[in-house]
Write a protein that holds these residues in place. Structure first.
Motif: not given
Length: 214
Positions: A147, A130, A133-134, A137, A143-144
Motif C-alpha cells: 500500500a 491493502f 493484498t492481505l 498474501t 499489505s502495508s
C-alpha cells in the motif's frame, strides 16, 4: 500565527506519542506487549496478543491520532501550511513516542489517519489495495508495504488523470514519500522474514508466497 503553528506541531507529536496498544495491554490486560509476539506495540501485535476487542480499539485510536493532528491546524485557522505537514509529526510521534521510551509502532494506522483527514477518497483506494493484498498474501506486513509503494506510484500518476488527486502538490508528494518511507523502513524485519518464508500470517487468505512461520 507562529504560536499556533508551534502548538499544532506539539499537539500532533503528543497525540501520535500516545502508545495505545501498550497502555491498553498494561492497564486492562496486565500484559506488556513488548514481552509478547513481535514485541511491537502497534495494532497487529495487539490483535495477536490481546484479541480483537483490544486490537480494534487500538486501530481506531491510532487512526484518530493522525486524523486529529491533520484537522487541528485547520480548526485553528492555519491556512498557509498544508495540514499534512502536521500529520507527519503525529506519525513521528507514533513511531518515536515520548511516552514509551521512543519505541513505537510501524506508523501504518496513524498514516491512514492522516490520509483520512486530508484525502479520504484516496485513503479508501489505498485501503482496497491493502485489503486485496492481505487476502492474497495473508500478511499484514506485506499489505502495508505494498500500500505504501502504491501510494508513491499513484501520487505521481493520478493527478495526470485528475483521478482522486486532482492536481500535483509538491508538499503532498514529499509527505507521501516520507510516510511511505517510514512504513517501509519500520517493516525491515518483516521483509527479512518474508524473504525467509517465516513471516507471521493472519488466519485467512491465500498465502500465495507460502510463508511457514515458526
Amino acid at each position: 500565527m507562529a504560536m499556533k503553528i508551534l502548538a499544532s506541531i506539539l499537539i500532533a507529536y503528543l497525540l501520535g506519542s500516545i502508545p495505545t496498544g501498550l497502555w491498553i495491554g498494561k492497564y486492562f490486560y496486565h500484559k506488556n506487549l513488548r514481552d509478547y509476539g513481535s514485541g511491537n506495540t502497534g495494532t497487529t501485535n495487539t490483535f495477536r496478543i490481546l484479541g480483537p476487542k483490544a486490537g480494534i480499539l487500538t486501530l481506531v485510536i491510532d487512526i484518530l491520532k493522525g486524523t486529529l493532528a491533520t484537522l487541528i491546524p485547520i480548526w485553528l485557522g492555519i491556512t498557509d501550511i498544508s495540514p499534512l505537514f502536521f500529520g507527519v509529526f503525529a506519525v513521528l510521534g507514533h513511531t518515536f513516542p515520548v511516552f514509551a521510551q521512543f519505541k513505537g509502532g510501524k506508523a501504518v494506522a496513524t498514516s491512514a489517519g492522516v490520509m483520512l483527514g486530508f484525502a479520504p477518497l484516496y485513503l479508501i483506494f489505498l485501503l482496497i489495495v491493502f485489503g486485496v493484498t492481505l487476502f492474497l498474501t495473508s500478511m499484514i506486513s506485506m499489505s502495508s508495504v505494498i500500500a505504501a509503494l502504491v501510494a508513491v506510484l499513484t501520487m505521481l500518476i493520478f493527478p495526470s488523470f485528475h483521478f482522486l488527486l486532482p492536481d500535483y502538490d509538491l508538499l503532498f508528494s514529499l509527505l507521501v514519500l516520507v510516510l511511505a518511507g517510514i512504513i517501509i523502513v519500520r517493516h525491515r524485519d518483516n521483509l527479512t522474514r518474508i524473504k525467509n518464508k517465516t513471516e507471521n500470517l493472519v488466519p485467512f487468505g491465500l498465502n500465495l508466497t507460502k510463508q511457514k512461520p515458526k
